[in-house]
Design a protein around this motif. Structure first.
Motif, short mmCIF file in Angstrom:
data_model
loop_
_atom_site.label_atom_id
_atom_site.label_comp_id
_atom_site.label_asym_id
_atom_site.label_seq_id
_atom_site.Cartn_x
_atom_site.Cartn_y
_atom_site.Cartn_z
N THR A 343 22.14 46.19 46.12
CA THR A 343 22.80 44.85 46.05
C THR A 343 24.17 45.16 45.61
OG1 THR A 343 21.91 44.35 43.47
CG2 THR A 343 20.65 43.59 45.75
N PRO A 344 24.55 46.30 44.69
CA PRO A 344 25.88 46.08 44.22
C PRO A 344 26.97 46.44 45.64
CG PRO A 344 24.58 47.79 43.08
CD PRO A 344 23.68 46.87 43.92
N GLU A 345 26.33 47.16 46.56
CA GLU A 345 27.08 47.42 47.76
C GLU A 345 26.99 46.01 48.71
OE1 GLU A 345 28.67 50.06 49.25
OE2 GLU A 345 28.61 50.98 47.11
N ALA A 346 26.25 45.32 48.66
CA ALA A 346 26.16 43.93 49.25
C ALA A 346 27.25 43.13 48.85
CB ALA A 346 24.81 43.29 48.92
N LEU A 347 27.24 43.15 47.32
CA LEU A 347 28.33 42.09 46.78
C LEU A 347 29.71 42.82 46.91
CD1 LEU A 347 29.21 40.40 44.56
CD2 LEU A 347 28.77 42.12 42.71
N ALA A 348 29.77 44.04 47.29
CA ALA A 348 31.33 44.68 47.68
C ALA A 348 31.49 44.05 48.94
CB ALA A 348 31.22 46.19 47.42
N LEU A 349 30.32 44.10 49.93
CA LEU A 349 30.70 43.59 51.09
C LEU A 349 31.29 42.08 51.23
CD1 LEU A 349 30.40 44.28 54.15
CD2 LEU A 349 27.95 43.40 54.19
N PHE A 350 30.44 41.31 50.31
CA PHE A 350 30.70 39.82 50.15
C PHE A 350 32.20 39.66 49.89
CE2 PHE A 350 26.27 38.81 48.82
CZ PHE A 350 25.75 39.04 50.11
N HIS A 351 32.74 40.54 48.91
CA HIS A 351 34.18 40.58 48.38
C HIS A 351 34.96 41.14 49.92
CE1 HIS A 351 34.15 39.30 44.48
NE2 HIS A 351 33.18 40.30 44.15
N ALA A 352 34.61 42.15 50.62
CA ALA A 352 35.35 42.48 51.87
C ALA A 352 35.36 41.09 52.64
CB ALA A 352 34.73 43.73 52.35
N TRP A 353 34.30 40.63 52.74
CA TRP A 353 33.92 39.36 53.86
C TRP A 353 34.99 38.39 53.32
CZ3 TRP A 353 28.06 38.66 54.60
CH2 TRP A 353 27.60 39.77 55.58
N ARG A 354 35.27 37.98 52.11
CA ARG A 354 36.07 37.12 51.37
C ARG A 354 37.58 37.48 51.77
NH1 ARG A 354 38.49 36.81 46.34
NH2 ARG A 354 37.44 38.56 45.66
N ASP A 355 37.88 38.71 51.87
CA ASP A 355 39.44 39.32 52.16
C ASP A 355 39.51 38.99 53.80
OD1 ASP A 355 39.73 39.99 49.68
OD2 ASP A 355 39.20 42.12 49.83
N ARG A 356 38.38 39.21 54.39
CA ARG A 356 38.77 39.07 56.05
C ARG A 356 38.34 37.54 56.44
NH1 ARG A 356 34.47 43.50 56.76
NH2 ARG A 356 33.52 42.33 58.83
N GLU A 357 38.12 36.65 55.29
CA GLU A 357 37.71 35.05 55.59
C GLU A 357 36.62 35.13 56.61
OE1 GLU A 357 41.25 32.85 56.46
OE2 GLU A 357 42.16 33.48 54.66
N GLU A 358 35.67 35.69 56.61
CA GLU A 358 34.31 35.62 57.15
C GLU A 358 33.51 34.49 56.25
OE1 GLU A 358 33.65 36.85 59.80
OE2 GLU A 358 34.85 38.87 60.10
N TRP A 359 34.08 33.29 56.86
CA TRP A 359 33.26 32.22 55.86
C TRP A 359 31.80 32.06 56.27
CZ3 TRP A 359 37.11 29.84 53.37
CH2 TRP A 359 38.48 29.79 53.91
N THR A 360 31.53 32.20 57.35
CA THR A 360 30.26 31.83 57.88
C THR A 360 29.14 32.97 57.10
OG1 THR A 360 31.03 30.79 59.73
CG2 THR A 360 28.47 31.34 59.76
N SER A 361 29.42 34.20 57.61
CA SER A 361 28.82 35.46 57.02
C SER A 361 28.57 35.16 55.29
CB SER A 361 29.14 36.65 57.37
OG SER A 361 29.32 36.69 58.74
N LEU A 362 29.85 35.04 54.85
CA LEU A 362 29.47 34.85 53.29
C LEU A 362 28.94 33.75 52.97
CD1 LEU A 362 30.73 36.03 50.92
CD2 LEU A 362 32.74 34.99 50.76
N ARG A 363 28.99 32.61 53.47
CA ARG A 363 28.03 31.60 53.00
C ARG A 363 26.49 31.90 53.28
NH1 ARG A 363 29.98 27.54 55.61
NH2 ARG A 363 31.05 26.55 54.01
N TRP A 364 26.34 32.52 54.16
CA TRP A 364 24.96 33.08 54.59
C TRP A 364 24.48 34.03 53.45
CZ3 TRP A 364 23.69 38.02 56.65
CH2 TRP A 364 22.46 38.17 56.86
N GLY A 365 25.31 34.97 53.41
CA GLY A 365 24.99 36.10 52.33
C GLY A 365 24.63 35.80 51.13
N LEU A 366 25.52 34.87 50.47
CA LEU A 366 25.47 34.40 49.20
C LEU A 366 24.08 33.62 49.05
CD1 LEU A 366 29.14 33.17 48.37
CD2 LEU A 366 27.81 35.08 47.18
#
Ligand SMILES: [Zn+2]
Length: 432
Positions: A343-366
């Motif tokens: 999960t720490p790597e998942a959290l790092a990925l969520f921050h990367a998605w935030r930077d890349r403006e991957e709205w849909t994936s981020l909403r799903w992942g959170l």
């Protein structure tokens, strides 16, 4: 999907979807409000169920409640049943307020007495247990593989529950005769009494799943004697029992002097939820690998809150139409979560998605981790919206003192007003 197995001491592959993956995670002994550390196996179990379901597994999570135990007798002499009932309710409320949903089954030990007695009878009949003065003990010498989970050598096992009547100091109790002052007892072939702790979980797990299931979880402090004894009991009857054992690391910093100022040294899950909110609590757990120990305290809570705010602010800036045609990047998340549920790597990925403006994936992942609320933009109530409108008028009229006063009133109502370029010139943000 692979997970670390305490029993084999290596990473092991789960069977392919749809499985099933049947999971039994040991729950609390109920005699006080659960502290934040007690919540970790609950959170890990619920998140793992959520992820396995997203990956197409048929997954069931059973999480037991131990409501008869020496700790409960000690905490409420003569009224242990009432305390256990109340504390079980507290646990259900507090874990429900994490917002992760609930396990599929939450069996209580006191409701499984017939299965427990049956289990003990089979152990006695097969020579793996013996009765003495109303107690029944498991005969550790009858299990040459004893120590398989904790790694203790069978001839060097620590003594459990000292009693001169036992055949062998290593033997542990399956049934305990009723003693003066103990207000709960049940009939059994060995007289009135109550179950030992370890047999409860063997019986409740097998009641739910039968003699074999995929995953048994719990805190690292349960490996010995609790889980060692569960395995011994079930293997003694020829049952395979759990195939994979997951033990979560412990939460440090829960005792001693320099604990939490913000919590007034009350580290109950209830107080953490009331003081910091469920999102901050979940972010705290998300940032640590489930197998590793993690320090708890104000510092890490402040960091968790900052991350919560970063995600919330990201969604506040969302413009309509941004997500048309966007794909959910499930493979990117699977690359880290299918590798020992990192999960720490998942959290790092969520921050990367935030930077890349991957709205849909981020909403799903959170959302998989119970943090979907961070992607919801709350609508301000009418009275707050009216204050914001009055503040805009005050600013237009260059009445800055008046505007500041209105900003404070809005803050007191739990909202923040931010000035933006687009009409109406401000945005209202809920403060967590
Ligand atoms: Zn247990």
């Amino acid at each position: 999907m692979r997970l670390y197995n305490t029993l084999s001491r290596q990473l092991e592959e789960l069977p392919p979807p749809p499985g099933p993956v049947r999971m039994y995670f040991c729950g609390p002994t109920v005699y006080q409000r659960a502290h934040i550390g007690n919540a970790r196996p609950f959170v890990v179990g619920m998140w793992l169920r959520s992820w396995l379901r997203a990956r197409g597994y048929e997954t069931t999570l059973v999480h037991n409640i131990t409501d008869v135990n020496d700790k409960i007798y000690d905490a409420a002499p003569g009224a242990s049943a009432e305390l256990a009932a109340a504390a079980a309710e507290w646990y259900l409320q507090d874990t429900a307020d994490l917002g992760l949903g609930m396990p599929d089954e939450l069996p209580k030990a006191t409701e499984a007495i017939p299965s427990i007695v049956r289990f003990i009878e089979q152990l006695v009949d097969s020579g793996h247990a013996y009765a003495v003065a109303g107690d029944v003990y498991f005969r550790v010498a009858s299990d040459p593989g004893y120590g398989r989970l904790s790694g203790q050598r069978p001839d060097q096992v620590e003594e459990q529950e000292p009693n001169p009547l036992k055949e062998d100091p290593r033997d542990f109790a399956l049934w305990k005769a009723n003693k003066p002052g103990e207000d709960t007892a049940w009939d059994s072939p060995w007289g009135r009494g109550r179950p030992g702790w370890h047999i409860e979980c063997s019986a409740m797990a097998e009641d739910a799943f039968g003699p074999v299931f995929e995953i048994h979880g719990g805190g690292l402090d349960l490996v010995f004697p609790h889980h060692e004894n569960e395995v011994a009991q079930s293997l003694a009857l020829g049952h395979e029992f759990a195939r994979l054992w997951m033990h979560n690391g412990m939460i440090g910093g829960l005792g001693g002097e320099k604990m939490s100022k913000s919590l007034g040294n009350d580290v109950s899950l209830r107080n953490v939820l009331d003081t910091w909110g469920a999102e901050v609590a979940l972010m705290f757990f998300l940032g640590a690998h489930w197998r590793k120990p993690v320090e708890f305290g104000d510092e890490v809570l402040v960091q968790s809150k900052a991350q919560v705010e970063a995600f919330r602010n990201f969604f506040l800036d969302e413009r309509p139409g941004d997500e048309a045609g966007e794909q959910i990047l499930e493979d990117e998340l699977a690359a880290v979560l299918d590798d020992d549920f990192n999960t720490p790597e998942a959290l790092a990925l969520f921050h990367a998605w935030r930077d890349r403006e991957e709205w849909t994936s981020l909403r799903w992942g959170l959302g998989l981790f119970g943090l979907g609320s961070l992607a919801e933009v709350a609508e301000a109530p009418a009275e707050v919206a009216k204050l914001a409108e009055q503040r805009r008028e005050a600013r237009d009229a260059k009445d800055f003192a008046g505007a500041d006063r209105l900003r404070d009133e809005i803050a007191a109502a739990g909202w923040e007003v931010r000035d933006v370029a687009e009409p109406p010139g401000y945005r209202l943000v809920r403060r967590s």
